[in-house]
Design a protein around this motif. Structure first.
Motif, short mmCIF file in Angstrom:
data_model
loop_
_atom_site.label_atom_id
_atom_site.label_comp_id
_atom_site.label_asym_id
_atom_site.label_seq_id
_atom_site.Cartn_x
_atom_site.Cartn_y
_atom_site.Cartn_z
N PRO A 119 2.01 23.69 -1.53
CA PRO A 119 2.02 24.00 -0.10
C PRO A 119 3.16 24.94 0.27
CG PRO A 119 2.81 21.76 -0.48
CD PRO A 119 2.36 22.28 -1.81
N VAL A 120 2.84 25.93 1.08
CA VAL A 120 3.81 26.98 1.41
C VAL A 120 4.26 26.89 2.87
CG1 VAL A 120 4.11 29.48 1.63
CG2 VAL A 120 2.94 28.52 -0.35
N ALA A 121 3.29 26.61 3.80
CA ALA A 121 3.62 26.61 5.23
C ALA A 121 2.53 25.88 6.00
CB ALA A 121 3.81 28.03 5.74
N PHE A 122 2.79 25.70 7.30
CA PHE A 122 1.84 25.08 8.21
C PHE A 122 1.30 26.09 9.21
CE2 PHE A 122 4.06 21.14 7.02
CZ PHE A 122 3.00 20.26 6.89
N GLY A 124 -1.52 16.35 8.69
CA GLY A 124 -0.93 17.44 7.91
C GLY A 124 0.30 17.01 7.15
N ARG A 125 1.11 16.18 7.80
CA ARG A 125 2.32 15.68 7.12
C ARG A 125 1.96 14.77 5.96
NH1 ARG A 125 3.91 15.20 12.56
NH2 ARG A 125 3.71 12.92 12.56
N PHE A 126 0.93 13.95 6.15
CA PHE A 126 0.48 13.08 5.05
C PHE A 126 -0.04 13.92 3.89
CE2 PHE A 126 0.18 9.31 7.92
CZ PHE A 126 0.90 8.45 7.12
N VAL A 127 -0.78 14.99 4.20
CA VAL A 127 -1.30 15.86 3.14
C VAL A 127 -0.14 16.46 2.35
CG1 VAL A 127 -2.49 18.04 2.68
CG2 VAL A 127 -3.48 16.38 4.26
N LEU A 128 0.87 16.94 3.07
CA LEU A 128 2.04 17.50 2.40
C LEU A 128 2.70 16.46 1.50
CD1 LEU A 128 4.21 19.65 1.98
CD2 LEU A 128 5.32 18.84 4.08
N GLN A 129 2.84 15.24 2.01
CA GLN A 129 3.47 14.17 1.23
C GLN A 129 2.67 13.87 -0.03
OE1 GLN A 129 6.40 13.09 2.22
NE2 GLN A 129 6.66 11.74 0.46
N ASN A 154 7.65 27.97 14.48
CA ASN A 154 8.93 28.21 13.81
C ASN A 154 9.72 26.94 13.52
OD1 ASN A 154 8.53 31.02 13.73
ND2 ASN A 154 9.38 31.25 15.80
N LEU A 155 9.19 25.77 13.92
CA LEU A 155 9.83 24.52 13.51
C LEU A 155 9.48 24.23 12.05
CD1 LEU A 155 9.20 22.27 16.65
CD2 LEU A 155 11.23 23.63 16.11
N GLN A 156 10.18 23.27 11.44
CA GLN A 156 9.94 22.95 10.04
C GLN A 156 9.61 21.47 9.87
OE1 GLN A 156 13.14 24.20 7.47
NE2 GLN A 156 12.47 26.34 7.52
N ILE A 157 8.74 21.18 8.90
CA ILE A 157 8.41 19.82 8.50
C ILE A 157 8.64 19.72 6.99
CG2 ILE A 157 6.59 18.09 8.27
CD1 ILE A 157 5.26 19.28 10.72
N ASN A 158 9.63 18.90 6.61
CA ASN A 158 9.98 18.74 5.19
C ASN A 158 10.21 20.09 4.50
OD1 ASN A 158 9.67 16.07 5.63
ND2 ASN A 158 8.09 15.73 4.11
N ILE A 195 6.27 26.06 10.38
CA ILE A 195 5.03 26.19 11.13
C ILE A 195 4.98 27.64 11.63
CG2 ILE A 195 3.68 25.36 13.10
CD1 ILE A 195 5.30 22.72 12.87
N LEU A 196 4.06 28.42 11.09
CA LEU A 196 4.06 29.87 11.31
C LEU A 196 3.47 30.27 12.65
CD1 LEU A 196 2.85 30.92 7.74
CD2 LEU A 196 5.19 30.80 8.60
N GLY A 197 2.66 29.40 13.25
CA GLY A 197 2.02 29.74 14.52
C GLY A 197 0.64 29.14 14.59
#
Length: 631
Positions: free
Chosen positions: A173-176, A156-161, A185-189, A193-195
């Motif tokens: 991209p809006v959220a995970f 998922g992080r690679f896809v975002l990158q 509720n943690l964040q990546i870049n 992460i909504l749940g």
């Protein structure tokens, strides 16, 4: 030009490193002496700058620091910088304290090391920091194509990158979404992460999501199917990242993200095969594949070359399809002697010459006429190819002492209602009859519909959806078994390894799939609403089709093999003399009309049933009239 550019960049990088070392040592001394460096220490400062530049340059060269792409820097690169600077500093300290013995304090060493580490790390990671800064271009405004990434792991992080760096992508991209409760509720870049998956529908509505990207390549397919089922309840366009086995060295690119396919809807795990058992009967042998240009035949060839046969004979009637698979295998650089052969299995003399010339040791017989509605119009052609052609190949295999012969059959051969199905059943009988008096190990593999094969309903549905509909379904209650082309080919080869003599192997097709539901799922996963955006039209069952398919006749029982996806049916016994009699009947019947051909086939296969509707009768009459004119 590119090489020159890299060399110039490397020179500038080395020059910049010299400045960083110089600055770090000057600041270290300035801090030690409260920014008032005594004049007697300047000689030591210059000596230390020169020595550290030399030792750090050698250390950087040894650890390949100047050969790294810092735009994609990670923890590994940071560790390499630490090692390089630490080793370079230690070497300089040892050289000075043992040989030169300049008066340099421990605090100067430590401060210089820390400042070099800080400045080098910061300079190298500036490119990465710039790449991580996500500023949407005018081509992809935040409201244009908002995406939710399902899976907040490494994929998922690679896809975002990749989405950040793909200038031509309109996906924002809006959220995970991730099922790990500790990530909520943690964040990546900067993306939250909504749940878990239960939040998908709610998040789609709340954040105006139009695209869902499933980035979970290592998750079992059964779980992927459950997530897809949730995605189907939204109006989003769904994309997916392929499985790890489909990706090269774990590299992920924006081009790797693909549309949801029917294989994802089946929710089955990949087939596992016994490599040792297969290699023992294929490696270093001459292999013949009939119908090598077809969907199954070509995939068989791709799978077979992995086991290094001494020679692979690619037999087919269509020059274009044989050329295509031949070129495909050449491009794979498999270092196997490939022999493309354009010939018709109905030509007995040609088949005799082929077997005499090449002496194949293993035969995979995949050549057949398989289009059900077309064969209803041309029953004589179906008999010539599926029955007479199979007889020719099988007799040559017997005559020239082929070790193994594996015939690809169809579930439509069970209680057949079509010309295609009944001719495949007679072909099975031919194989079983010859097997009873042959030294060759004959076997038959029977399975259902293959996704993506020629004539498959799936490519048709996709074209119809792309064209805006309507999507045509024959009957709302029609169900079929499905498997992928690689699955089918691998199981056919595996079944050949289990064969002892005359077995009829059945491939586990999983649960049957309702065609109507399949069409609706494909429409939804393409971002449309069935019967609203894309109309579904029921056209009625075509000639020769059944509402459902079977893999066994009432006379056949099954037993398990050591492979959990392959079973052995108890085949009926046929004498070769009996089969020869049936063949003579068919040879006489093929010059007759369609009705007489069907009646002859029914005497051979008593459970063959057919219904001739008014449209089919007119089509048959037109074909017969055409044939008479050409005679």
């Amino acid at each position: 030009m590119n090489l020159l550019h890299r060399q110039i960049s490397k020179i500038f990088l080395i020059f910049g490193d010299c400045i960083l070392i110089t600055g770090s040592i000057l600041v270290a001394y300035a801090l030690r002496f409260e920014f008032q460096i005594p004049s007697e220490h300047w000689t030591t400062v210059l000596y230390m700058i020169g020595g550290m530049i030399i030792f750090q340059w050698v250390s950087f060269a040894y650890f390949n620091i100047y050969r790294r792409v810092w735009r994609y820097a990670s923890i590994g690169e940071l560790y390499s910088i630490f090692k390089s600077i630490f080793i370079g500093t230690i070497c300089f300290v040892l050289m000075n304290e043992i040989f030169i013995k300049k008066n340099i304090s421990i605090s100067s060493y430590i401060l210089s090391f820390m400042l070099c580490l800080l400045t080098f790390g910061a300079s190298r990671f500036m490119g990465r920091m710039y790449g991580d800064a996500y500023v949407p271009s005018k081509k992809r405004e935040p409201a244009a194509n908002r995406a939710l990434i399902v899976g907040a792991g490494s994929a998922g992080r690679f896809v975002l990158q990749e989405l950040k760096q793909a200038a031509n992508s309109d996906i924002y991209p809006v959220a995970f979404i991730d099922d790990d409760p500790f990530k909520k509720n943690l964040q990546i870049n900067g993306l939250t992460i909504l749940g878990g998956r239960e939040k998908i529908k709610e998040s789609v509505e709340k954040y105006n999501i139009s695209t869902l990207i499933i980035a979970m390549p290592s998750v079992p397919k059964s779980e992927i199917k459950k997530i897809i089922d949730i995605c189907k309840e939204t109006a989003c366009y769904v994309k997916i990242l392929p499985s790890i086995s489909d990706m090269v060295s774990g590299k992920i690119s924006i081009q790797t993200i693909r549309d949801i396919d029917v294989e994802d809807l089946l929710g089955r795990e990949p087939v596992s095969i016994d490599l040792g058992g297969i290699a023992s009967y294929i490696s270093d042998r001459v292999i013949l594949v009939t119908g090598a240009g077809g969907s199954i035949g070509s995939e068989l060839c791709r799978q077979i070359v992995q086991f290094k046969p001494s020679k692979l004979l690619l037999l087919g009637h269509g020059e274009n399809s044989i050329y295509k698979i031949y070129q495909d295998l050449l491009e794979r650089k498999c270092n196997i002697h490939l022999v493309p052969i354009i010939a018709d299995i109905q030509d007995k003399k040609c088949m005799e010459k082929l077997f005499a010339s090449y002496s194949p040791q293993v035969v995979f017989h995949a050549a057949a006429h398989k289009h059900v509605p077309l064969m209803e119009l041309y029953p004589a052609e179906a008999i010539k190819n599926n029955v007479f052609g199979t007889k020719n190949i099988a007799e040559m295999a017997d005559k020239y002492k082929v070790e193994r012969f594996v015939m690809v059959s169809s579930d439509k051969a069970v209680n057949p209602t079509s010309i295609m199905g009944v001719t495949k059943r007679v072909a099975e009988m031919v194989i079983q009859g010859i097997n009873n008096q042959s030294e060759t190990n004959f076997s038959i593999v029977r399975f259902g519909n293959v996704l993506g094969s020629r004539g498959s309903v799936i490519p048709l549905f996709k074209r119809q959806i792309a064209n805006g509909g309507p999507v045509t379904v024959t009957h709302p209650e029609m169900v079929r078994y499905f498997m992928t082309i690689p699955e089918a080919a691998q199981l056919v080869i595996q079944a050949g390894a289990f064969s002892k003599s005359g077995e009829l192997f059945l491939l586990d097709m999983g649960s049957p799939v309702k065609i109507d539901q399949l069409a609706r799922d494909l429409i939804r996963l393409s971002g449309f609403e069935p019967d609203k955006d894309i109309e579904i039209v029921y056209t009625g069952i075509r000639p020769g089709e059944k509402l459902y398919e079977e893999l066994l006749t009432s006379q056949e029982g099954t037993r398990a093999t050591q492979h959990n996806r392959i079973f052995i049916a108890q085949p009926e016994l046929f004498l070769k003399q009996e089969i020869d009699f049936y063949i003579k009947q068919l040879e006489e019947a093929i010059s007759s009309n369609s009705e007489e051909i069907r009646m002859t086939l029914k005497t051979i296969v008593p459970n063959f049933q057919w219904k001739v509707n008014e449209k089919e009768q007119k089509d048959v009459q037109c074909v017969q009239k055409y044939q008479l004119i050409n005679k």
